[in-house]
Design an enzyme around this catalytic site. Structure first.
Site, PDB file in Angstrom:
ATOM      1  N   ASP A   1       0.582  -1.086   0.017  1.00  0.00           N
ATOM      2  CA  ASP A   1       0.106   0.002   0.183  1.00  0.00           C
ATOM      3  C   ASP A   1       1.081   1.339   0.050  1.00  0.00           C
ATOM      4  O   ASP A   1       1.923   1.119   0.578  1.00  0.00           O
ATOM      5  CB  ASP A   1      -0.969  -0.164   1.272  1.00  0.00           C
TER       6      ASP A   1
ATOM      7  N   SER B   1      -2.053   6.177   0.348  1.00  0.00           N
ATOM      8  CA  SER B   1      -2.288   7.680  -0.102  1.00  0.00           C
ATOM      9  C   SER B   1      -3.883   7.735   0.384  1.00  0.00           C
ATOM     10  O   SER B   1      -4.357   8.842   0.217  1.00  0.00           O
ATOM     11  CB  SER B   1      -2.466   7.415  -1.726  1.00  0.00           C
ATOM     12  N   ASN B   2      -4.511   6.620   0.861  1.00  0.00           N
ATOM     13  CA  ASN B   2      -5.871   6.854   1.352  1.00  0.00           C
ATOM     14  C   ASN B   2      -6.173   6.061   2.575  1.00  0.00           C
ATOM     15  O   ASN B   2      -7.060   5.469   2.804  1.00  0.00           O
ATOM     16  CB  ASN B   2      -7.075   6.697   0.163  1.00  0.00           C
TER      17      ASN B   2
ATOM     18  N   SER C   1     -16.713  -3.229  -9.991  1.00  0.00           N
ATOM     19  CA  SER C   1     -17.720  -2.762  -9.286  1.00  0.00           C
ATOM     20  C   SER C   1     -19.133  -2.734 -10.086  1.00  0.00           C
ATOM     21  O   SER C   1     -18.920  -2.836 -11.347  1.00  0.00           O
ATOM     22  CB  SER C   1     -17.515  -1.100  -9.149  1.00  0.00           C
TER      23      SER C   1
ATOM     24  N   TYR D   1     -14.087   7.118 -13.094  1.00  0.00           N
ATOM     25  CA  TYR D   1     -13.799   6.188 -12.233  1.00  0.00           C
ATOM     26  C   TYR D   1     -14.584   4.686 -12.774  1.00  0.00           C
ATOM     27  O   TYR D   1     -13.702   3.705 -12.734  1.00  0.00           O
ATOM     28  CB  TYR D   1     -14.291   6.294 -10.713  1.00  0.00           C
TER      29      TYR D   1
ATOM     30  N   LYS E   1     -12.567   0.641 -14.032  1.00  0.00           N
ATOM     31  CA  LYS E   1     -12.996  -0.617 -13.670  1.00  0.00           C
ATOM     32  C   LYS E   1     -13.231  -1.393 -15.107  1.00  0.00           C
ATOM     33  O   LYS E   1     -12.840  -2.580 -14.826  1.00  0.00           O
ATOM     34  CB  LYS E   1     -14.151  -0.537 -12.589  1.00  0.00           C
TER      35      LYS E   1
ATOM     36  N   ARG F   1     -30.196   1.164  -3.601  1.00  0.00           N
ATOM     37  CA  ARG F   1     -29.025   0.496  -3.813  1.00  0.00           C
ATOM     38  C   ARG F   1     -29.087  -0.968  -3.013  1.00  0.00           C
ATOM     39  O   ARG F   1     -29.766  -1.312  -1.930  1.00  0.00           O
ATOM     40  CB  ARG F   1     -27.918   1.275  -3.259  1.00  0.00           C
TER      41      ARG F   1
HETATM   42  P1  NAD Z   1      -9.752   2.591  -0.122  1.00  0.00           P
HETATM   43  O1  NAD Z   1      -9.555   3.965  -0.650  1.00  0.00           O
HETATM   44  O2  NAD Z   1     -10.088   2.653   1.333  1.00  0.00           O
HETATM   45  O3  NAD Z   1      -8.372   1.719  -0.305  1.00  0.00           O
HETATM   46  C1  NAD Z   1      -7.812   1.533  -1.291  1.00  0.00           C
HETATM   47  C2  NAD Z   1      -6.233   1.422  -0.851  1.00  0.00           C
HETATM   48  O4  NAD Z   1      -5.396   1.652  -2.038  1.00  0.00           O
HETATM   49  C3  NAD Z   1      -5.687   2.740   0.160  1.00  0.00           C
HETATM   50  O5  NAD Z   1      -5.120   1.946   1.226  1.00  0.00           O
HETATM   51  C4  NAD Z   1      -4.720   3.421  -0.786  1.00  0.00           C
HETATM   52  O6  NAD Z   1      -3.797   4.005   0.084  1.00  0.00           O
HETATM   53  C5  NAD Z   1      -4.161   2.253  -1.713  1.00  0.00           C
HETATM   54  N1  NAD Z   1      -3.612   2.718  -2.929  1.00  0.00           N
HETATM   55  C6  NAD Z   1      -4.502   3.668  -3.719  1.00  0.00           C
HETATM   56  N2  NAD Z   1      -3.614   3.767  -5.011  1.00  0.00           N
HETATM   57  C7  NAD Z   1      -2.356   2.901  -4.811  1.00  0.00           C
HETATM   58  C8  NAD Z   1      -1.223   2.594  -5.499  1.00  0.00           C
HETATM   59  N3  NAD Z   1      -0.959   3.276  -6.650  1.00  0.00           N
HETATM   60  N4  NAD Z   1      -0.323   1.844  -4.874  1.00  0.00           N
HETATM   61  C9  NAD Z   1      -0.656   1.327  -3.787  1.00  0.00           C
HETATM   62  N5  NAD Z   1      -1.591   1.444  -2.881  1.00  0.00           N
HETATM   63  C10 NAD Z   1      -2.387   2.297  -3.523  1.00  0.00           C
HETATM   64  O7  NAD Z   1     -10.948   2.015  -0.967  1.00  0.00           O
HETATM   65  P2  NAD Z   1     -11.869   0.881  -0.653  1.00  0.00           P
HETATM   66  O8  NAD Z   1     -13.125   1.262  -0.486  1.00  0.00           O
HETATM   67  O9  NAD Z   1     -11.235  -0.222   0.196  1.00  0.00           O
HETATM   68  O10 NAD Z   1     -11.735   0.091  -2.011  1.00  0.00           O
HETATM   69  C11 NAD Z   1     -10.831  -0.959  -2.468  1.00  0.00           C
HETATM   70  C12 NAD Z   1     -11.139  -1.307  -3.862  1.00  0.00           C
HETATM   71  O11 NAD Z   1     -12.557  -1.581  -4.255  1.00  0.00           O
HETATM   72  C13 NAD Z   1     -10.827  -0.037  -4.906  1.00  0.00           C
HETATM   73  O12 NAD Z   1     -10.371  -0.485  -6.023  1.00  0.00           O
HETATM   74  C14 NAD Z   1     -12.161   0.392  -5.211  1.00  0.00           C
HETATM   75  O13 NAD Z   1     -12.306   0.954  -6.613  1.00  0.00           O
HETATM   76  C15 NAD Z   1     -12.974  -0.697  -5.238  1.00  0.00           C
HETATM   77  N6  NAD Z   1     -14.577  -0.670  -4.891  1.00  0.00           N
HETATM   78  C16 NAD Z   1     -14.987   0.068  -3.915  1.00  0.00           C
HETATM   79  C17 NAD Z   1     -16.316   0.357  -3.603  1.00  0.00           C
HETATM   80  C18 NAD Z   1     -16.711   0.994  -2.375  1.00  0.00           C
HETATM   81  O14 NAD Z   1     -17.754   1.378  -2.308  1.00  0.00           O
HETATM   82  N7  NAD Z   1     -16.017   1.226  -1.259  1.00  0.00           N
HETATM   83  C19 NAD Z   1     -17.246  -0.238  -4.445  1.00  0.00           C
HETATM   84  C20 NAD Z   1     -16.796  -0.841  -5.551  1.00  0.00           C
HETATM   85  C21 NAD Z   1     -15.541  -1.101  -5.899  1.00  0.00           C
HETATM   86  N1  UDP Z   2     -26.612   9.820  -1.571  1.00  0.00           N
HETATM   87  C1  UDP Z   2     -27.460  10.847  -0.710  1.00  0.00           C
HETATM   88  N2  UDP Z   2     -26.834  11.736  -0.185  1.00  0.00           N
HETATM   89  C2  UDP Z   2     -25.339  11.608   0.083  1.00  0.00           C
HETATM   90  C3  UDP Z   2     -24.453  10.430  -0.398  1.00  0.00           C
HETATM   91  C4  UDP Z   2     -25.300   9.585  -1.207  1.00  0.00           C
HETATM   92  O1  UDP Z   2     -28.606  10.724  -0.980  1.00  0.00           O
HETATM   93  O2  UDP Z   2     -24.918  12.547   0.624  1.00  0.00           O
HETATM   94  C5  UDP Z   2     -27.377   8.487  -2.141  1.00  0.00           C
HETATM   95  C6  UDP Z   2     -26.947   8.650  -3.474  1.00  0.00           C
HETATM   96  O3  UDP Z   2     -27.767   9.384  -4.169  1.00  0.00           O
HETATM   97  C7  UDP Z   2     -27.108   7.221  -3.815  1.00  0.00           C
HETATM   98  C8  UDP Z   2     -26.903   6.349  -2.412  1.00  0.00           C
HETATM   99  O4  UDP Z   2     -27.042   7.584  -1.422  1.00  0.00           O
HETATM  100  O5  UDP Z   2     -28.355   6.906  -4.387  1.00  0.00           O
HETATM  101  C9  UDP Z   2     -25.636   5.718  -2.100  1.00  0.00           C
HETATM  102  O6  UDP Z   2     -24.722   6.420  -2.664  1.00  0.00           O
HETATM  103  P1  UDP Z   2     -23.091   6.271  -2.637  1.00  0.00           P
HETATM  104  O7  UDP Z   2     -22.489   7.467  -3.083  1.00  0.00           O
HETATM  105  O8  UDP Z   2     -22.954   5.837  -1.166  1.00  0.00           O
HETATM  106  O9  UDP Z   2     -22.976   4.978  -3.388  1.00  0.00           O
HETATM  107  P2  UDP Z   2     -23.169   4.789  -5.130  1.00  0.00           P
HETATM  108  O10 UDP Z   2     -24.310   3.872  -5.272  1.00  0.00           O
HETATM  109  O11 UDP Z   2     -23.158   6.063  -5.581  1.00  0.00           O
HETATM  110  O12 UDP Z   2     -21.836   4.091  -5.689  1.00  0.00           O
END
Ligand code: NAD
Ligand code: UDP
Length: 336
Positions: free
Chosen positions: A31, A34-35, A124, A148, A152, A230
């Site tokens: 990792d 960065s986040n 996703s 974004y 994916k 959702r």
């Molecule tokens: P997050 O930001 O909490 O975790 C991502 C991690 O990756 C962080 O720790 C960050 O520091 C690290 N990172 C980012 N860029 C990097 C790089 N270039 N090299 C090394 N490390 C790096 O996010 P999350 O919610 O845990 O999501 C994890 C994955 O799942 C992501 O790919 C995200 O797109 C995907 N995803 C998340 C959701 C959601 O709602 N959280 C939904 C669908 C898909």
């Molecule tokens: N949402 C909302 N207010 C907020 C954030 C999200 O009403 O401040 C709603 C958004 O419109 C969606 C649902 O909550 O219908 C889930 O949004 P989120 O951003 O968590 O996930 P998404 O489905 O967009 O990936």
């Protein structure tokens, strides 16, 4: 048996590290923080009573990736590392393509060079775009509304090409629906920087008094109460799906996509009411304008993951809210 977890200090990654360690795997995390912060990994170790190996490394750095594969015999990679803010991706798309797409290519090159051809990728539900609901894995993908989401989709396509070029690869594309909740211990959970974009972290910051008011994005959709629907999934259920997917990779399952959701749709108002019940806090909210790009409703048909991975979601919406609130109250200022 070692698993490399990229982005393992993040929200979903850290919960997955817990489940992997508890299932008996050795875990190596890469990792760049960065986040996230390294302290999350200390907490993973505290929860499990086990240690993991960590590298502060960026997936875009080929020599850093090579070093990990040279120093460890990695059986499979779970690839979470990436940027994930939909709104930000429309403002700085190149940063998203560079980090997510280019970074993934570097990672895959390093894997191939070291003979590691098993990967679970964090995709996703956004890849389905405007398909009928419930979403099924056989539906066409790629009609995506944000940079974004396109990262994916592109990474899924790259992995598809890789598989077609060399069927020794085993690739699991996990299409997540809406992960919320936190580990029951309250030690790890979702801890976004700044003002959250997603619904659940926003709600919990309003509940704890760090934000004044939730705006519900749209009250005039053609849904049961006018707000968006959702499919919310507990992050611990989601983490367990990765353990099942890794096991399946070892059987040489080829290229597969799986929906990882509950299969149930909840409206924004449902979530608000469930959270109020779990926390005992009355939430201040207003109904505002629709958020551009939001679809009115989607949820998963998760029967393929059930059938082929032996996985199904076990934790309900009340537990998701309870665990979110537990994490929020135990960590009012996040994890440092
Ligand atoms: P997050 O930001 O909490 O975790 C991502 C991690 O990756 C962080 O720790 C960050 O520091 C690290 N990172 C980012 N860029 C990097 C790089 N270039 N090299 C090394 N490390 C790096 O996010 P999350 O919610 O845990 O999501 C994890 C994955 O799942 C992501 O790919 C995200 O797109 C995907 N995803 C998340 C959701 C959601 O709602 N959280 C939904 C669908 C898909
Ligand atoms: N949402 C909302 N207010 C907020 C954030 C999200 O009403 O401040 C709603 C958004 O419109 C969606 C649902 O909550 O219908 C889930 O949004 P989120 O951003 O968590 O996930 P998404 O489905 O967009 O990936």
């Amino acid at each position: 048996m070692k698993i490399l977890v990229t982005g393992g200090a993040g929200y979903i990654g850290s919960h997955t590290c817990v489940e992997l360690l508890e299932a008996g795997w050795e875990v190596v995390v890469a990792d760049n923080y960065s986040n996230s912060v390294p302290a999350v990994l200390d907490r993973v170790e505290a929860i499990t009573g086990k240690t993991l190996q960590r590298y502060e490394a960026d997936i875009r750095d080929r020599s850093a990736m090579d070093r990990i594969f040279e120093e460890n015999e990695i059986q499979a990679v779970i690839h979470f590392a990436g940027l994930k803010a939909v709104g930000e991706s429309t403002r700085i798309p190149l940063a998203y393509y560079e980090n997510n797409v280019y970074g993934s290519v570097v990672l895959f090159e390093s894997m191939a060079a070291h003979g590691c051809k098993n990967i679970v990728f964090s995709s996703s539900a956004t890849v389905y775009g405007n398909n009928p609901i419930p979403y099924e894995e056989t539906m066409p993908v790629g009609d995506v509304s944000s940079p974004y989401g396109r990262t994916k989709y592109f990474i899924e396509e790259i992995l598809g090409d890789l598989y077609r070029s060399d069927p020794d690869w085993s690739i699991s594309l996990l299409r997540y629906f809406n992960p919320i909740g936190a580990h029951e211990s309250g030690l790890i959970g979702e801890d976004p920087n700044g003002i959250p974009n997603n619904l659940m972290p926003y709600i919990s910051r309003v509940a704890i008094g760090k934000l004044p008011l939730l705006t519900v994005f749209g009250g005039d959709y053609d849904t049961k109460d006018g707000t968006c629907i959702r499919d919310y999934i507990h992050v611990v259920d989601l983490a367990k799906a990765h353990v099942c997917a890794v096991r399946k990779l070892m059987d040489g399952s080829g290229l597969q996509a799986y929906n990882i959701g509950n299969g149930k749709g909840y409206s924004v108002l449902d979530i608000i009411h469930a959270f109020e019940k779990a926390s005992g806090v009355k939430l201040s909210y207003v109904i505002g304008d629709r958020r551009p790009g939001d679809l009115p409703a989607f949820y998963a048909d998760a029967s393929k993951a059930n059938r082929e991975l032996g996985w199904c979601a076990a934790l309900d919406i009340d537990k998701m809210c309870l665990d979110t609130w537990n994490f929020q109250t135990k960590n009012p200022d996040g994890i440092h």
